[in-house]
Design an enzyme around this catalytic site. Structure first.
Site, PDB file in Angstrom:
ATOM      1  N   GLU A 299       4.374 -20.364   6.527  1.00 60.02           N
ATOM      2  CA  GLU A 299       5.257 -21.691   6.198  1.00 60.02           C
ATOM      3  C   GLU A 299       6.391 -20.636   5.357  1.00 60.02           C
ATOM      4  O   GLU A 299       6.675 -21.919   4.270  1.00 60.02           O
ATOM      5  CB  GLU A 299       4.712 -23.126   6.569  1.00 60.02           C
ATOM      6  CG  GLU A 299       4.321 -23.613   7.590  1.00 60.02           C
ATOM      7  CD  GLU A 299       3.155 -24.891   7.878  1.00 60.02           C
ATOM      8  OE1 GLU A 299       3.516 -25.425   7.006  1.00 60.02           O
ATOM      9  OE2 GLU A 299       2.704 -25.316   8.431  1.00 60.02           O
TER      10      GLU A 299
ATOM     11  N   GLU B 234      -2.741 -23.130  16.345  1.00 58.83           N
ATOM     12  CA  GLU B 234      -2.524 -24.832  15.928  1.00 58.83           C
ATOM     13  C   GLU B 234      -1.832 -25.927  17.504  1.00 58.83           C
ATOM     14  O   GLU B 234      -1.593 -27.376  16.733  1.00 58.83           O
ATOM     15  CB  GLU B 234      -1.432 -25.524  14.670  1.00 58.83           C
ATOM     16  CG  GLU B 234      -2.518 -24.649  13.666  1.00 58.83           C
ATOM     17  CD  GLU B 234      -1.591 -24.791  12.513  1.00 58.83           C
ATOM     18  OE1 GLU B 234      -0.685 -25.715  12.624  1.00 58.83           O
ATOM     19  OE2 GLU B 234      -1.431 -24.228  11.374  1.00 58.83           O
TER      20      GLU B 234
HETATM   21  O1  G3I Z   1      -9.715 -35.905   1.474  1.00 59.57           O
HETATM   22  C1  G3I Z   1      -8.833 -36.444   1.347  1.00 59.57           C
HETATM   23  C2  G3I Z   1      -9.057 -38.164   1.481  1.00 59.57           C
HETATM   24  O2  G3I Z   1     -10.403 -38.051   0.247  1.00 59.57           O
HETATM   25  C3  G3I Z   1      -8.363 -39.578   0.736  1.00 59.57           C
HETATM   26  O3  G3I Z   1      -9.106 -40.121   1.210  1.00 59.57           O
HETATM   27  C4  G3I Z   1      -7.304 -38.914   1.995  1.00 59.57           C
HETATM   28  C5  G3I Z   1      -6.110 -39.972   1.814  1.00 59.57           C
HETATM   29  O4  G3I Z   1      -4.809 -40.047   3.031  1.00 59.57           O
HETATM   30  O5  G3I Z   1      -6.659 -37.214   1.783  1.00 59.57           O
HETATM   31  C6  G3I Z   1      -7.402 -36.982   2.377  1.00 59.57           C
HETATM   32  O6  G3I Z   1      -7.205 -36.018   2.349  1.00 59.57           O
HETATM   33  C7  G3I Z   1      -6.400 -35.788   3.145  1.00 59.57           C
HETATM   34  C8  G3I Z   1      -6.983 -34.313   4.005  1.00 59.57           C
HETATM   35  O7  G3I Z   1      -5.200 -33.671   5.379  1.00 59.57           O
HETATM   36  C9  G3I Z   1      -7.789 -34.437   4.334  1.00 59.57           C
HETATM   37  O8  G3I Z   1      -7.940 -35.902   5.852  1.00 59.57           O
HETATM   38  C10 G3I Z   1      -4.564 -34.936   2.336  1.00 59.57           C
HETATM   39  O9  G3I Z   1      -4.404 -36.571   2.420  1.00 59.57           O
HETATM   40  C11 G3I Z   1      -3.750 -34.682   4.216  1.00 59.57           C
HETATM   41  O10 G3I Z   1      -2.734 -34.518   3.406  1.00 59.57           O
HETATM   42  C12 G3I Z   1      -4.597 -33.992   4.615  1.00 59.57           C
HETATM   43  O11 G3I Z   1      -3.480 -33.649   6.108  1.00 59.57           O
HETATM   44  C13 G3I Z   1      -3.961 -32.237   5.959  1.00 59.57           C
HETATM   45  C14 G3I Z   1      -2.324 -31.494   5.559  1.00 59.57           C
HETATM   46  O12 G3I Z   1      -2.417 -30.043   6.945  1.00 59.57           O
HETATM   47  C15 G3I Z   1      -2.094 -31.014   5.018  1.00 59.57           C
HETATM   48  O13 G3I Z   1      -3.108 -30.341   4.397  1.00 59.57           O
HETATM   49  C16 G3I Z   1      -4.490 -32.264   8.207  1.00 59.57           C
HETATM   50  O14 G3I Z   1      -5.182 -33.509   7.924  1.00 59.57           O
HETATM   51  C17 G3I Z   1      -3.771 -31.130   8.722  1.00 59.57           C
HETATM   52  O15 G3I Z   1      -4.046 -31.246   9.795  1.00 59.57           O
HETATM   53  C18 G3I Z   1      -1.884 -30.528   8.228  1.00 59.57           C
HETATM   54  O16 G3I Z   1      -2.792 -29.058   9.192  1.00 59.57           O
HETATM   55  C19 G3I Z   1      -1.295 -28.489   9.107  1.00 59.57           C
HETATM   56  C20 G3I Z   1      -1.179 -26.952   8.946  1.00 59.57           C
HETATM   57  O17 G3I Z   1      -2.595 -27.163   7.726  1.00 59.57           O
HETATM   58  C21 G3I Z   1      -0.428 -26.569   8.599  1.00 59.57           C
HETATM   59  N1  G3I Z   1       0.525 -26.684  10.213  1.00 59.57           N
HETATM   60  C22 G3I Z   1       1.220 -27.516  10.267  1.00 59.57           C
HETATM   61  C23 G3I Z   1      -0.489 -28.609  10.364  1.00 59.57           C
HETATM   62  C24 G3I Z   1      -0.135 -30.041  10.461  1.00 59.57           C
HETATM   63  O18 G3I Z   1       0.816 -30.512   9.977  1.00 59.57           O
END
Ligand code: G3I
Length: 400
Positions: free
Chosen positions: A183, A298
């Site tokens: 991205e 994705e």
């Molecule tokens: O692991 C922590 C947990 O300990 C905590 O309690 C919780 C509170 O919200 O957060 C958890 O971490 C989250 C993690 O996902 C696991 O669930 C993060 O806050 C959250 O930001 C993270 O979101 C991910 C996001 O990327 C950012 O990394 C999404 O699951 C994931 O589906 C999303 O994937 C992205 C791809 O990498 C790139 N393309 C877009 C796609 C969708 O946004």
């Protein structure tokens, strides 16, 4: 690993969804006819799974997974009854960690790398004859707080290089491919070449992209190196501008001999948006001329704006899966489809940090081929039918 769970959708359920699609004028009889030819119970495992349908076409099908939720030991000794574990074993011949290989997950501290979940994923995939993608080595999101606090113009180059050397080095020879840079394009930021304003661009300059790819190639010469981005699927002015900027980036890479093998089209689609079409088809063909493969990395279909309940959402999502994948899988340089999760319950769109609240009626999204109970939705059959029509010959891609 033996398949002990029988998941199925009934013909009645599917016919109702197909009829709902007809009623929104989006079906030409295809899905309805398909539904009418199905047996009373539609099996989804073994020869009826997505991976089994993909294989004869030289295709890899898979999904994003949370390795921490997999019963790897149970899979190893054949005793697991965990539905999530069995679903991924049954349906996918390629897996990607949704979050576990991002900087934020791998780097709890500057001098500490935690490969626990990535290694679990590799082990699970090995047990099931599955390939694994790496996601990702360089992104502006999901970076650890310490990185933002300590990175500066003097050390950023070294930080990025060492991370890629260590991480891609750790998984060397074990991965099908890496999303090396994720991205990096965002034309609304107003920067030259449509580059996104990121920490890496600020601290290293535009050179950071090339640096990442060259470092990854040296660390893991076997992995297919991928540039991955979203909102480049549709022919809207905004997405056309972004897609053009991605293509220009790929051309610059090629002109400079940057090692790149594929472009990832994320395919986070919207059930109520205009369908993808000619622009994406031309993009895929241009990539082919440059010797690049195109991975659907994705895919999911959000139902933020679909009016109606589960049936209406399922119908709309199934149409997008069918039409989108028929379009892209007609192209011989598209050898992989991954969905972002396999089931609705684990989708980022259903998680607290996702866009759950964007449905006006407050109900959950239904973006994937399996629902909250891991039962197949009409999107499963639409996806499988699109895979069946892929214009690829068996074993057609020797590099798979
Ligand atoms: O692991 C922590 C947990 O300990 C905590 O309690 C919780 C509170 O919200 O957060 C958890 O971490 C989250 C993690 O996902 C696991 O669930 C993060 O806050 C959250 O930001 C993270 O979101 C991910 C996001 O990327 C950012 O990394 C999404 O699951 C994931 O589906 C999303 O994937 C992205 C791809 O990498 C790139 N393309 C877009 C796609 C969708 O946004």
């Amino acid at each position: 690993m033996s398949q002990t769970v029988k998941s199925h959708v009934t013909r009645r359920q599917f016919c109702r969804a197909a009829a709902a699609i007809s009623s929104v004028g989006a079906v030409s009889g295809g899905l309805l006819a398909l539904a009418e030819t199905q047996p009373t119970v539609i099996n989804t495992t073994g020869p009826d799974s997505l991976r089994s349908h993909a294989a004869p076409h030289g295709l890899l099908f898979g999904g994003a997974v949370n390795p921490a939720l997999l019963d790897v030991d149970g899979a190893a000794n054949g005793t697991t009854t965990d539905p999530y574990t069995l679903l991924f074993a049954a349906q996918a011949n390629i897996l990607v960690a949704e979050n576990s290989m991002k900087w934020g997950a791998l780097r709890p501290a500057p001098d500490k790398f935690d490969f626990t979940q990535g290694d679990r994923l590799i082990r699970f995939a090995g047990l099931n004859g599955q390939r694994v993608r790496g996601h990702n080595l360089c992104w502006h999101e999901s970076n650890p707080a310490w990185l933002k606090a300590t990175a500066n113009k003097d050390n950023a180059r070294q930080l990025l290089t060492e991370h890629i050397q260590t991480v891609a080095g750790h998984f060397r020879g074990k991965l099908h491919s890496w999303d090396v840079v994720n991205e990096a394009i965002n034309p609304p930021d107003g920067l030259p070449d449509g580059l996104r304003k990121t920490m890496w661009l600020d601290l290293i300059g535009p050179d950071y992209l090339e640096l990442a790819f060259r470092t990854a190639a040296a660390a893991d010469p076997q992995a297919k190196l991928t540039y991955n981005d979203y909102d480049i699927e549709q022919d809207t002015p905004k997405q056309i501008a972004k897609r053009d900027a991605v293509m220009a980036l790929l051309r610059r890479f090629k002109a400079k001999g940057v090692p790149i093998h594929a472009v990832g089209v994320q395919s986070h689609l919207d059930a109520t948006a205009p369908p993808a079409g000619k622009g994406l088809q031309e993009f895929i063909r241009e990539a082919a001329k440059m010797g690049l493969e195109v991975f659907v990395t994705e895919m999911d279909v959000n139902t933020h704006a679909v009016v109606g309940g589960a049936e209406a959402q399922d119908a709309a999502v199934a149409v997008v899966f069918r039409d989108y994948l028929r379009l892209v899988l007609a192209e011989p340089n598209v050898p992989i489809v991954l969905t972002w999760g396999l089931d609705d319950a684990h989708s980022w769109l259903s998680q607290a940090h996702g866009n759950q609240s964007r449905r006006p009626d407050g109900t959950r999204e239904r973006p994937l081929p399996f629902d909250d109970d891991l039962k197949p939705t009409p999107a499963f059959l639409a996806l499988r039918e699109a895979i069946d029509t892929a214009h690829r010959s068996a074993g057609g891609n020797s590099k798979l």
